[in-house]
Scaffold this motif. Structure first.
Motif, PDB file in Angstrom:
ATOM      1  N   ILE A 135      39.565  42.862  37.460  1.00 21.42           N
ATOM      2  CA  ILE A 135      40.605  42.525  38.448  1.00 21.42           C
ATOM      3  C   ILE A 135      40.353  43.336  39.726  1.00 21.42           C
ATOM      4  CG2 ILE A 135      43.075  42.705  38.974  1.00 21.42           C
ATOM      5  CD1 ILE A 135      43.616  42.258  35.959  1.00 21.42           C
ATOM      6  N   GLY A 136      40.220  42.637  40.844  1.00 21.48           N
ATOM      7  CA  GLY A 136      40.031  43.321  42.139  1.00 21.48           C
ATOM      8  C   GLY A 136      38.749  44.126  42.162  1.00 21.48           C
ATOM      9  N   GLU A 137      38.858  45.328  42.748  1.00 23.21           N
ATOM     10  CA  GLU A 137      37.674  46.164  42.955  1.00 23.21           C
ATOM     11  C   GLU A 137      37.381  47.026  41.729  1.00 23.21           C
ATOM     12  OE1 GLU A 137      37.087  49.353  46.243  1.00 23.21           O
ATOM     13  OE2 GLU A 137      38.369  47.773  47.045  1.00 23.21           O
ATOM     14  N   GLU A 138      36.130  47.091  41.347  1.00 22.64           N
ATOM     15  CA  GLU A 138      35.724  47.969  40.239  1.00 22.64           C
ATOM     16  C   GLU A 138      36.048  49.421  40.631  1.00 22.64           C
ATOM     17  OE1 GLU A 138      33.589  50.611  37.804  1.00 22.64           O
ATOM     18  OE2 GLU A 138      32.886  50.312  39.859  1.00 22.64           O
ATOM     19  N   ASP A 162      40.175  34.102  42.386  1.00 21.64           N
ATOM     20  CA  ASP A 162      40.685  32.757  42.103  1.00 21.64           C
ATOM     21  C   ASP A 162      40.302  32.362  40.665  1.00 21.64           C
ATOM     22  OD1 ASP A 162      41.739  30.078  42.865  1.00 21.64           O
ATOM     23  OD2 ASP A 162      39.646  29.521  42.481  1.00 21.64           O
ATOM     24  N   TYR A 163      39.059  32.686  40.274  1.00 23.75           N
ATOM     25  CA  TYR A 163      38.593  32.353  38.920  1.00 23.75           C
ATOM     26  C   TYR A 163      39.514  32.992  37.860  1.00 23.75           C
ATOM     27  CZ  TYR A 163      36.204  33.178  34.542  1.00 23.75           C
ATOM     28  OH  TYR A 163      35.937  33.286  33.196  1.00 23.75           O
ATOM     29  N   LEU A 164      39.789  34.294  38.018  1.00 24.10           N
ATOM     30  CA  LEU A 164      40.617  35.003  37.020  1.00 24.10           C
ATOM     31  C   LEU A 164      42.037  34.462  36.993  1.00 24.10           C
ATOM     32  CD1 LEU A 164      39.712  38.802  37.175  1.00 24.10           C
ATOM     33  CD2 LEU A 164      39.090  37.120  35.437  1.00 24.10           C
ATOM     34  N   LYS A 165      42.541  34.133  38.181  1.00 29.66           N
ATOM     35  CA  LYS A 165      43.928  33.627  38.223  1.00 29.66           C
ATOM     36  C   LYS A 165      44.018  32.263  37.534  1.00 29.66           C
ATOM     37  CE  LYS A 165      45.333  36.042  42.405  1.00 29.66           C
ATOM     38  NZ  LYS A 165      45.437  35.883  43.847  1.00 29.66           N
ATOM     39  N   ARG A 166      42.976  31.430  37.719  1.00 26.47           N
ATOM     40  CA  ARG A 166      43.023  30.106  37.058  1.00 26.47           C
ATOM     41  C   ARG A 166      42.880  30.264  35.544  1.00 26.47           C
ATOM     42  NH1 ARG A 166      44.050  26.629  40.320  1.00 26.47           N
ATOM     43  NH2 ARG A 166      43.568  27.001  42.500  1.00 26.47           N
ATOM     44  N   ALA A 171      51.582  42.745  32.323  1.00 21.82           N
ATOM     45  CA  ALA A 171      50.160  42.369  32.173  1.00 21.82           C
ATOM     46  C   ALA A 171      49.642  41.590  33.384  1.00 21.82           C
ATOM     47  CB  ALA A 171      49.983  41.538  30.906  1.00 21.82           C
ATOM     48  N   THR A 172      50.534  41.076  34.231  1.00 21.31           N
ATOM     49  CA  THR A 172      50.064  40.131  35.254  1.00 21.31           C
ATOM     50  C   THR A 172      50.271  40.492  36.730  1.00 21.31           C
ATOM     51  OG1 THR A 172      52.131  38.892  34.854  1.00 21.31           O
ATOM     52  CG2 THR A 172      50.133  38.086  33.739  1.00 21.31           C
ATOM     53  N   PRO A 173      51.091  41.506  37.092  1.00 23.90           N
ATOM     54  CA  PRO A 173      51.244  41.770  38.535  1.00 23.90           C
ATOM     55  C   PRO A 173      49.923  42.106  39.246  1.00 23.90           C
ATOM     56  CG  PRO A 173      53.015  42.829  37.342  1.00 23.90           C
ATOM     57  CD  PRO A 173      52.048  42.304  36.312  1.00 23.90           C
ATOM     58  N   ALA A 174      49.079  42.951  38.647  1.00 21.88           N
ATOM     59  CA  ALA A 174      47.815  43.317  39.307  1.00 21.88           C
ATOM     60  C   ALA A 174      46.907  42.093  39.412  1.00 21.88           C
ATOM     61  CB  ALA A 174      47.124  44.435  38.532  1.00 21.88           C
ATOM     62  N   LEU A 175      46.889  41.290  38.355  1.00 22.07           N
ATOM     63  CA  LEU A 175      46.069  40.071  38.366  1.00 22.07           C
ATOM     64  C   LEU A 175      46.512  39.162  39.509  1.00 22.07           C
ATOM     65  CD1 LEU A 175      44.091  38.009  37.100  1.00 22.07           C
ATOM     66  CD2 LEU A 175      45.875  37.427  35.447  1.00 22.07           C
ATOM     67  N   SER A 176      47.823  39.023  39.650  1.00 17.55           N
ATOM     68  CA  SER A 176      48.358  38.159  40.709  1.00 17.55           C
ATOM     69  C   SER A 176      48.054  38.722  42.097  1.00 17.55           C
ATOM     70  CB  SER A 176      49.871  38.026  40.498  1.00 17.55           C
ATOM     71  OG  SER A 176      50.445  37.290  41.526  1.00 17.55           O
ATOM     72  N   ASP A 177      48.134  40.050  42.232  1.00 17.90           N
ATOM     73  CA  ASP A 177      47.938  40.667  43.554  1.00 17.90           C
ATOM     74  C   ASP A 177      46.465  40.799  43.942  1.00 17.90           C
ATOM     75  OD1 ASP A 177      50.638  40.913  43.864  1.00 17.90           O
ATOM     76  OD2 ASP A 177      50.738  43.039  43.327  1.00 17.90           O
ATOM     77  N   TYR A 178      45.601  41.091  42.964  1.00 14.37           N
ATOM     78  CA  TYR A 178      44.211  41.436  43.320  1.00 14.37           C
ATOM     79  C   TYR A 178      43.154  40.573  42.641  1.00 14.37           C
ATOM     80  CZ  TYR A 178      46.829  45.651  44.513  1.00 14.37           C
ATOM     81  OH  TYR A 178      47.764  46.516  45.016  1.00 14.37           O
ATOM     82  N   GLY A 179      43.543  39.747  41.671  1.00  9.10           N
ATOM     83  CA  GLY A 179      42.552  38.987  40.897  1.00  9.10           C
ATOM     84  C   GLY A 179      41.868  37.904  41.735  1.00  9.10           C
TER      85      GLY A 179
END
Ligand SMILES: Cc1cc2nc3c(=O)[nH]c(=O)nc-3n(C[C@H](O)[C@H](O)[C@H](O)COP(=O)(O)OP(=O)(O)OC[C@H]3O[C@@H](n4cnc5c(N)ncnc54)[C@H](O)[C@@H]3O)c2cc1C
Length: 400
Positions: free
Chosen positions: A244-247, A122-126, A112-120
């Motif tokens: 996450i990242g680009e739409e 700062d707001y989403l990561k926090r 659930a979290t690799p893409a968030l960590s790589d492309y998310g």
């Protein structure tokens, strides 16, 4: 009589002089192993019987060990280590007396979290990554639907835009951790691009939003303490900053996310398979038929020897893939090969070993029969064997 599952302790840590692991890996593995022996394995039988484990309280404790954020950035609750440490953790989590809890934990750390960590952002990561890495929030991954599993591109869950918000409708099926999770990393269609590889996004969605309903707890062949949910979305409003990242890049991000998941799945399989083999060796030495131990039959001994050899070969393939990944190479074909081979070997080892236990193999409270049920999933989920073969053959053609 088969040994009660709860009496079987996790094995000693992996050997030193390892091609992938140094002393710091082994120390980390040892800490996780001790935690499992003390806090997890004594409860597994009860959790399996209850068809649920307490994800929220257990994840808080696992989060303190740092196992969810091994290779995630330190500023977002991770340990900032490389992927080899994620692999040693996954391998050690395999010492748990069922596969459901390692799978639930791998969802949080590697699905659930690799893409968030790589492309998310700062707001989403926090908001989502940090508390998940600390084990304070439980996550799940929503890709599969009743109408689309292997064929990810054909998912139907869709958002239409209302100003800057997404309004989500659709449903997801087979969602591990779904009933206990606080948020979902959701793959859905967010635009009308004719390419179904460019019309999707991964979106972080809190599961307490109005319009979200949880369906039934799906009854399964194995993985009993794992929670598997259907999730329905009816006009669920989420701000576009949760993308996450680009739409439109969600499909591509998800395909990349699958690579970590597949390598971790192989690592999770190693320990249970090695334990099924060693328990079966012990049993077949003790058990006498026609006046001789079962293992004295060449057909049994050779089969055990062959399966032990194949497990070593799968391990070597996994470590090679991880080393390639650490070197910055695309490991899609190697990860697919390792997942294919490990999942097939899991079926062979658990089936053959169960046979060598005779009636005792057919009893419920035998670790061999539990892993026979649990590990069957690996040829189906996270990309079934046939999908692995299609990826491998596609890469073979590209190489020509
Ligand atoms: C216990 C459990 C937990 C899961 N957890 C999650 C989760 O957390 N999140 C999530 O998103 N999903 C999850 N899944 C879903 C899982 O990833 C899918 O079940 C898997 O991708 C297969 O999809 P399907 O079930 O729709 O099978 P289908 O896609 O309908 O495939 C059925 C069969 O068709 C054959 N097949 C498929 N593709 C090919 C091909 N290219 N060539 C030849 N034959 C083929 C295979 O034999 C395959 O098993 C979970 C599933 C289970 C059972």
């Amino acid at each position: 009589m088969a040994k009660a599952v709860s009496k079987i302790k996790a094995a000693a840590p992996v050997a030193s002089h390892h091609i992938l692991y140094g002393q710091s890996h082994l120390n980390f593995a040892d800490t996780v192993s001790q935690f499992i022996d003390k806090n997890v394995n004594p409860n597994v039988d009860e959790w399996e019987r209850n068809k649920s484990f307490p994800a929220r309280s257990l994840f808080k404790k696992l989060g303190k060990l740092g196992i969810f954020g091994v290779n995630k950035p330190i500023e977002y609750g991770g340990l900032g280590l490389d992927f080899s440490y994620s692999v040693v953790v996954a391998e050690t989590m395999g010492k748990i007396n069922c596969a459901a809890i390692p799978m639930a934990s791998a969802v949080q750390s590697d699905m659930a979290t690799p893409a968030l960590s790589d492309y998310g952002s700062d707001y989403l990561k926090r908001e989502f990554l940090l508390p998940s890495m600390l084990g304070e929030r439980v996550s799940c991954l929503g890709v599969s639907e009743a109408c689309a599993g292997s064929d990810v591109a054909s998912i139907r869950t869709t958002a239409h835009w209302h100003g800057d918000d997404l309004i989500i409708n659709g449903s997801k099926q087979w969602i591990t951790n779904g009933h206990q999770a606080d948020w979902i990393c959701l793959l859905l269609n967010t635009n009308t691009n004719p390419s179904n590889h460019r019309n999707k996004s991964l979106v972080c969605v809190n599961l307490n939003e109005p319009g979200i309903k949880l369906g039934r707890q799906i009854e399964k062949l194995g993985m009993h303490s794992s929670d598997t949910a259907e999730i329905f979305f009816d006009d669920v409003r989420v701000p576009s900053r949760n993308i996450i990242g680009e739409e439109g890049r969600g499909f591509v991000y998800q395909m990349a996310q699958f690579q970590d998941e597949r390598l971790v799945a192989v690592a999770v399989l190693l320990e249970p398979l090695s334990r099924v083999l060693s328990l079966t060796m012990e049993y077949t030495k003790d058990r006498k038929i026609f006046g001789e131990p079962v293992i004295s039959n060449q057909s049994v001994r050779y089969k055990l020897a062959e399966m032990t050899t194949e497990l070593e070969a799968v391990k070597a393939l996994l470590y090679r893939a991880v080393l390639e990944k650490l070197g910055g190479n695309d490991v899609t074909p190697l990860a697919s090969m390792a997942k294919l081979k490990a999942a097939r070997l899991a079926r062979i080892i658990t089936d053959n070993c169960l046979q060598f236990w005779g009636g005792n193999g057919y009893t419920w409270d035998n670790l061999v029969s539990r892993f026979y049920r649990d590990l069957r999933l690996f040829s189906i989920a996270g990309g079934c064997d046939e999908v692995m073969l299609s990826i491998i053959s596609k890469h073979m053609n590209e190489k020509k």
